[in-house]
Design an enzyme around this catalytic site. Structure first.
Site, mmCIF file in Angstrom:
data_model
loop_
_atom_site.group_PDB
_atom_site.id
_atom_site.type_symbol
_atom_site.label_atom_id
_atom_site.label_comp_id
_atom_site.label_asym_id
_atom_site.label_seq_id
_atom_site.Cartn_x
_atom_site.Cartn_y
_atom_site.Cartn_z
ATOM 1 N N LYS A 136 0.826 -1.215 0.000
ATOM 2 C CA LYS A 136 0.000 0.000 0.000
ATOM 3 C C LYS A 136 0.859 1.263 0.000
ATOM 4 O O LYS A 136 0.587 2.206 -0.731
ATOM 5 C CB LYS A 136 -0.899 0.049 1.244
ATOM 6 C CG LYS A 136 -1.959 -1.022 1.287
ATOM 7 C CD LYS A 136 -2.910 -0.812 2.465
ATOM 8 C CE LYS A 136 -2.223 -0.901 3.811
ATOM 9 N NZ LYS A 136 -1.705 -2.231 4.153
ATOM 10 N N ARG B 203 -8.119 0.871 10.149
ATOM 11 C CA ARG B 203 -7.607 -0.472 10.462
ATOM 12 C C ARG B 203 -8.568 -1.275 11.331
ATOM 13 O O ARG B 203 -8.351 -2.457 11.557
ATOM 14 C CB ARG B 203 -6.280 -0.379 11.214
ATOM 15 C CG ARG B 203 -5.136 0.165 10.390
ATOM 16 C CD ARG B 203 -3.911 0.292 11.277
ATOM 17 N NE ARG B 203 -2.929 1.172 10.723
ATOM 18 C CZ ARG B 203 -1.927 0.779 9.934
ATOM 19 N NH1 ARG B 203 -1.800 -0.485 9.616
ATOM 20 N NH2 ARG B 203 -1.075 1.649 9.466
ATOM 21 N N ARG C 255 13.703 -9.386 2.915
ATOM 22 C CA ARG C 255 14.260 -8.036 3.012
ATOM 23 C C ARG C 255 15.356 -8.000 4.074
ATOM 24 O O ARG C 255 15.187 -8.540 5.165
ATOM 25 C CB ARG C 255 13.171 -7.034 3.420
ATOM 26 C CG ARG C 255 12.023 -6.961 2.462
ATOM 27 C CD ARG C 255 11.197 -5.719 2.654
ATOM 28 N NE ARG C 255 10.642 -5.572 3.992
ATOM 29 C CZ ARG C 255 9.643 -4.742 4.276
ATOM 30 N NH1 ARG C 255 9.112 -3.996 3.322
ATOM 31 N NH2 ARG C 255 9.189 -4.645 5.495
ATOM 32 N N ARG D 108 15.411 -7.008 9.793
ATOM 33 C CA ARG D 108 14.748 -6.286 10.890
ATOM 34 C C ARG D 108 13.859 -7.260 11.664
ATOM 35 O O ARG D 108 13.299 -8.187 11.077
ATOM 36 C CB ARG D 108 13.888 -5.154 10.323
ATOM 37 C CG ARG D 108 14.686 -4.054 9.614
ATOM 38 C CD ARG D 108 13.788 -2.889 9.278
ATOM 39 N NE ARG D 108 12.460 -3.387 8.855
ATOM 40 C CZ ARG D 108 11.349 -2.713 8.958
ATOM 41 N NH1 ARG D 108 11.358 -1.501 9.431
ATOM 42 N NH2 ARG D 108 10.213 -3.216 8.563
ATOM 43 N N ARG E 203 1.702 -10.123 12.886
ATOM 44 C CA ARG E 203 1.040 -8.965 12.271
ATOM 45 C C ARG E 203 -0.120 -9.419 11.401
ATOM 46 O O ARG E 203 -1.163 -8.765 11.343
ATOM 47 C CB ARG E 203 2.044 -8.162 11.428
ATOM 48 C CG ARG E 203 2.932 -7.254 12.282
ATOM 49 C CD ARG E 203 4.302 -7.041 11.662
ATOM 50 N NE ARG E 203 4.276 -6.210 10.479
ATOM 51 C CZ ARG E 203 5.256 -6.207 9.567
ATOM 52 N NH1 ARG E 203 6.312 -6.976 9.705
ATOM 53 N NH2 ARG E 203 5.171 -5.408 8.519
#
Ligand SMILES: [Zn+2]
Length: 219
Positions: free
Chosen positions: A13, A88, A127, A156, A167
């Protein structure tokens, strides 16, 4: 023309928002940006928010909604907005609808970026970032060397598979029901396959909005 961007964390997004906004000729609205701007400008709602932030508390929904209303009432946003991460939870969706109604507006579309959980875990856990100069990489293993400075690449904490699944769990419990809420109210919802090149996904998103009669500038 006010549009809600919707999708799992990591669906893209944030990458797509400025591209779609530019094509449609409306600004993006992200909660954090609007909040910081209001605090900086010292608006009444900004000052209310600052009092919570100074105490280290979360800014409650009603103050955030007040800040959204202040922002959306400005001339910059008179043509509409692309709401990125603003909605959200169902109470936030109800609140934004109330705010827009008070401004004589409504959510014209919900643009949903669709991506498989496993695809997301793969994408995000691929990533890494240089622990020294913070250059981001995709598809490079943690522990390899940064091209930029010779530092070591690390993953991370947020991008560890377990953190991603957490999440996604929060999304499933709190955010996914918002889509049903909009569906029940008859809001136009379009779904876009979020897997592919950044350009392809932007084109798909604009084509999908076109089916609701929302068109890019001058087209
Ligand atoms: Zn580096």
């Amino acid at each position: 023309m006010d549009i809600v961007l919707f999708g799992k964390p990591g669906a893209g997004k944030g990458t797509q928002a400025p591209r779609i906004a530019a094509a449609l000729g409306v600004p993006t609205v992200a909660t954090g940006d609007v909040l910081r701007a209001a605090v900086r400008a010292g608006t009444p709602m900004g000052l209310a928010a600052k009092a919570y932030m100074d105490r280290g508390d979360l800014v409650p929904d009603d103050v955030i909604l007040g800040i959204m209303k202040e922002a959306l009432a400005k001339p910059d946003f008179s043509a509409g907005s692309l709401l990125d991460g603003v909605v959200r939870t169902t109470p936030q969706a109800e609140g934004m609808t109330r705010v827009l109604t008070e401004l004589g507006r409504r959510i014209d579309a919900v643009l949903m970026f669709d991506i498989d959980d496993e695809e997301l875990v793969q994408r995000l856990s691929g990533r890494t970032v240089c622990e020294n100069c913070q250059t981001p990489y995709t598809g490079r293993a943690a522990g390899s060397t940064c091209d930029n400075c010779g530092g070591t690449l690390m993953r991370r904490k947020d991008d560890e598979p377990e953190a991603i699944r957490n999440r996604l769990g929060v999304y499933q419990r709190q955010t996914a029901p918002v889509l049903d809420w909009y569906k029940q109210r008859g809001t136009g919802i379009v779904t876009v396959d979020a897997v592919g090149s950044v350009d392809d996904v932007t084109q798909r998103a604009l084509a999908a909005l076109g089916t609701l009669g929302i068109r890019a500038n001058g087209k």
